[in-house]
Design a protein around this motif. Sequence first.
Motif, PDB file in Angstrom:
ATOM      1  N   PHE A  28       0.852  -1.194   0.000  1.00  0.00           N
ATOM      2  CA  PHE A  28       0.000   0.000   0.000  1.00  0.00           C
ATOM      3  C   PHE A  28       0.880   1.233   0.000  1.00  0.00           C
ATOM      4  O   PHE A  28       1.836   1.324   0.773  1.00  0.00           O
ATOM      5  CB  PHE A  28      -0.906   0.005   1.235  1.00  0.00           C
ATOM      6  CG  PHE A  28      -1.716   1.265   1.410  1.00  0.00           C
ATOM      7  CD1 PHE A  28      -2.619   1.666   0.451  1.00  0.00           C
ATOM      8  CD2 PHE A  28      -1.570   2.052   2.548  1.00  0.00           C
ATOM      9  CE1 PHE A  28      -3.376   2.824   0.608  1.00  0.00           C
ATOM     10  CE2 PHE A  28      -2.315   3.209   2.715  1.00  0.00           C
ATOM     11  CZ  PHE A  28      -3.226   3.593   1.742  1.00  0.00           C
ATOM     12  N   GLU A  29       0.548   2.168  -0.880  1.00  0.00           N
ATOM     13  CA  GLU A  29       1.282   3.430  -0.870  1.00  0.00           C
ATOM     14  C   GLU A  29       0.350   4.593  -1.175  1.00  0.00           C
ATOM     15  O   GLU A  29      -0.703   4.426  -1.802  1.00  0.00           O
ATOM     16  CB  GLU A  29       2.465   3.398  -1.826  1.00  0.00           C
ATOM     17  CG  GLU A  29       2.153   3.629  -3.273  1.00  0.00           C
ATOM     18  CD  GLU A  29       3.419   3.687  -4.110  1.00  0.00           C
ATOM     19  OE1 GLU A  29       3.873   4.805  -4.430  1.00  0.00           O
ATOM     20  OE2 GLU A  29       3.943   2.620  -4.452  1.00  0.00           O
ATOM     21  N   ILE A  30       0.773   5.745  -0.684  1.00  0.00           N
ATOM     22  CA  ILE A  30       0.072   6.990  -0.968  1.00  0.00           C
ATOM     23  C   ILE A  30       1.009   7.831  -1.824  1.00  0.00           C
ATOM     24  O   ILE A  30       2.163   8.053  -1.454  1.00  0.00           O
ATOM     25  CB  ILE A  30      -0.322   7.730   0.318  1.00  0.00           C
ATOM     26  CG1 ILE A  30      -1.341   6.898   1.103  1.00  0.00           C
ATOM     27  CG2 ILE A  30      -0.889   9.116  -0.020  1.00  0.00           C
ATOM     28  CD1 ILE A  30      -1.767   7.493   2.427  1.00  0.00           C
ATOM     29  N   ASP A  31       0.509   8.270  -2.964  1.00  0.00           N
ATOM     30  CA  ASP A  31       1.273   9.071  -3.913  1.00  0.00           C
ATOM     31  C   ASP A  31       0.608  10.442  -3.985  1.00  0.00           C
ATOM     32  O   ASP A  31      -0.453  10.581  -4.601  1.00  0.00           O
ATOM     33  CB  ASP A  31       1.280   8.384  -5.279  1.00  0.00           C
ATOM     34  CG  ASP A  31       2.048   9.156  -6.321  1.00  0.00           C
ATOM     35  OD1 ASP A  31       2.792  10.101  -5.963  1.00  0.00           O
ATOM     36  OD2 ASP A  31       1.905   8.836  -7.521  1.00  0.00           O
ATOM     37  N   GLU A  66      -1.193  -4.909  -5.061  1.00  0.00           N
ATOM     38  CA  GLU A  66      -0.835  -3.523  -4.739  1.00  0.00           C
ATOM     39  C   GLU A  66      -2.070  -2.645  -4.742  1.00  0.00           C
ATOM     40  O   GLU A  66      -2.976  -2.835  -5.566  1.00  0.00           O
ATOM     41  CB  GLU A  66       0.151  -2.974  -5.770  1.00  0.00           C
ATOM     42  CG  GLU A  66       1.469  -3.702  -5.798  1.00  0.00           C
ATOM     43  CD  GLU A  66       2.438  -3.132  -6.823  1.00  0.00           C
ATOM     44  OE1 GLU A  66       2.182  -2.029  -7.361  1.00  0.00           O
ATOM     45  OE2 GLU A  66       3.454  -3.787  -7.082  1.00  0.00           O
ATOM     46  N   VAL A  67      -2.082  -1.672  -3.838  1.00  0.00           N
ATOM     47  CA  VAL A  67      -3.119  -0.644  -3.791  1.00  0.00           C
ATOM     48  C   VAL A  67      -2.416   0.703  -3.639  1.00  0.00           C
ATOM     49  O   VAL A  67      -1.539   0.853  -2.784  1.00  0.00           O
ATOM     50  CB  VAL A  67      -4.108  -0.867  -2.624  1.00  0.00           C
ATOM     51  CG1 VAL A  67      -5.076   0.309  -2.503  1.00  0.00           C
ATOM     52  CG2 VAL A  67      -4.867  -2.178  -2.810  1.00  0.00           C
ATOM     53  N   THR A  68      -2.810   1.654  -4.478  1.00  0.00           N
ATOM     54  CA  THR A  68      -2.232   2.997  -4.420  1.00  0.00           C
ATOM     55  C   THR A  68      -3.344   4.020  -4.287  1.00  0.00           C
ATOM     56  O   THR A  68      -4.315   3.995  -5.054  1.00  0.00           O
ATOM     57  CB  THR A  68      -1.418   3.311  -5.696  1.00  0.00           C
ATOM     58  OG1 THR A  68      -0.392   2.328  -5.834  1.00  0.00           O
ATOM     59  CG2 THR A  68      -0.798   4.699  -5.627  1.00  0.00           C
ATOM     60  N   SER A  81      -7.461   9.053  -6.496  1.00  0.00           N
ATOM     61  CA  SER A  81      -7.784   7.750  -7.078  1.00  0.00           C
ATOM     62  C   SER A  81      -7.285   6.635  -6.173  1.00  0.00           C
ATOM     63  O   SER A  81      -6.267   6.773  -5.498  1.00  0.00           O
ATOM     64  CB  SER A  81      -7.185   7.607  -8.478  1.00  0.00           C
ATOM     65  OG  SER A  81      -5.780   7.661  -8.428  1.00  0.00           O
ATOM     66  N   VAL A  82      -8.044   5.560  -6.168  1.00  0.00           N
ATOM     67  CA  VAL A  82      -7.649   4.337  -5.486  1.00  0.00           C
ATOM     68  C   VAL A  82      -7.537   3.277  -6.564  1.00  0.00           C
ATOM     69  O   VAL A  82      -8.529   2.897  -7.180  1.00  0.00           O
ATOM     70  CB  VAL A  82      -8.674   3.931  -4.399  1.00  0.00           C
ATOM     71  CG1 VAL A  82      -8.307   2.574  -3.810  1.00  0.00           C
ATOM     72  CG2 VAL A  82      -8.749   4.990  -3.306  1.00  0.00           C
ATOM     73  N   GLN A  83      -6.301   2.848  -6.798  1.00  0.00           N
ATOM     74  CA  GLN A  83      -6.022   1.873  -7.846  1.00  0.00           C
ATOM     75  C   GLN A  83      -5.552   0.577  -7.198  1.00  0.00           C
ATOM     76  O   GLN A  83      -4.716   0.602  -6.292  1.00  0.00           O
ATOM     77  CB  GLN A  83      -4.953   2.400  -8.790  1.00  0.00           C
ATOM     78  CG  GLN A  83      -4.629   1.467  -9.926  1.00  0.00           C
ATOM     79  CD  GLN A  83      -3.644   2.078 -10.895  1.00  0.00           C
ATOM     80  OE1 GLN A  83      -3.021   3.101 -10.632  1.00  0.00           O
ATOM     81  NE2 GLN A  83      -3.486   1.438 -12.038  1.00  0.00           N
ATOM     82  N   GLY A 143      -7.633  -5.524 -12.199  1.00  0.00           N
ATOM     83  CA  GLY A 143      -7.647  -4.442 -11.219  1.00  0.00           C
ATOM     84  C   GLY A 143      -8.701  -3.398 -11.541  1.00  0.00           C
ATOM     85  O   GLY A 143      -9.412  -3.491 -12.550  1.00  0.00           O
ATOM     86  N   SER A 144      -8.792  -2.422 -10.665  1.00  0.00           N
ATOM     87  CA  SER A 144      -9.776  -1.339 -10.814  1.00  0.00           C
ATOM     88  C   SER A 144      -9.166  -0.031 -10.340  1.00  0.00           C
ATOM     89  O   SER A 144      -8.285  -0.025  -9.476  1.00  0.00           O
ATOM     90  CB  SER A 144     -11.018  -1.607  -9.956  1.00  0.00           C
ATOM     91  OG  SER A 144     -11.593  -2.844 -10.278  1.00  0.00           O
ATOM     92  N   THR A 145      -9.684   1.061 -10.877  1.00  0.00           N
ATOM     93  CA  THR A 145      -9.306   2.391 -10.411  1.00  0.00           C
ATOM     94  C   THR A 145     -10.575   3.190 -10.191  1.00  0.00           C
ATOM     95  O   THR A 145     -11.369   3.378 -11.119  1.00  0.00           O
ATOM     96  CB  THR A 145      -8.417   3.125 -11.429  1.00  0.00           C
ATOM     97  OG1 THR A 145      -7.246   2.345 -11.666  1.00  0.00           O
ATOM     98  CG2 THR A 145      -8.018   4.504 -10.912  1.00  0.00           C
ATOM     99  N   PHE A 146     -10.772   3.616  -8.956  1.00  0.00           N
ATOM    100  CA  PHE A 146     -11.868   4.515  -8.607  1.00  0.00           C
ATOM    101  C   PHE A 146     -11.267   5.902  -8.475  1.00  0.00           C
ATOM    102  O   PHE A 146     -10.330   6.104  -7.699  1.00  0.00           O
ATOM    103  CB  PHE A 146     -12.526   4.097  -7.292  1.00  0.00           C
ATOM    104  CG  PHE A 146     -13.374   2.866  -7.431  1.00  0.00           C
ATOM    105  CD1 PHE A 146     -14.748   2.979  -7.618  1.00  0.00           C
ATOM    106  CD2 PHE A 146     -12.809   1.603  -7.388  1.00  0.00           C
ATOM    107  CE1 PHE A 146     -15.534   1.852  -7.764  1.00  0.00           C
ATOM    108  CE2 PHE A 146     -13.587   0.468  -7.529  1.00  0.00           C
ATOM    109  CZ  PHE A 146     -14.956   0.590  -7.721  1.00  0.00           C
TER     110      PHE A 146
END
Length: 155
Positions: A28-31, A66-68, A81-83, A143-146
């Motif tokens: 998990f990361e925050i960009d 992975e989740v970003t 965005s949450v990818q 995967g998905s991106t919201f």
Amino acid sequence: LAPVKLADTLNTIEKRFLPQFEQKGIHFEIDAPETIPTIRADEGRLLQILTNLLNNAKAYTPEGGEVTLAVETKQKEIIASVQDTGIGIPPEELEQIFTRFYRVDKSRSRHAGGSGIGLTLTKHLVKAHGGEIKVVSQGKDQGSTFKFTLPTETT
């Protein structure tokens, strides 16, 4: 609505979610840029939006995934965005994803996967803040991106 320092909100999210993702074996990361404009929001509801999206990403992303959470600024809005690298959403189901009680994974019962209203509520909360939300997925196992927008305080 009140001025909210988004950097503080992101710090709260990181403290809440990093241990949960680590426990599940998901990176998990925050960009986000170092400087993020203040937004006008209900901070509790903003946390609810992010929590709903991150909980879904955690639930549908397998170990090793992975989740970003990414944030950028564009003109007079922020784009968050949450990818994830999770199970994805088939193209024919993208239109229904924000529908109340709708589930992509039909095998997830109410007991195993929540009530099925999280994304509907998230959409309404984003709209109540003057923003928009959409989802993109290339399909099963892609995967998905919201992605959602919120106006900055200066608008």
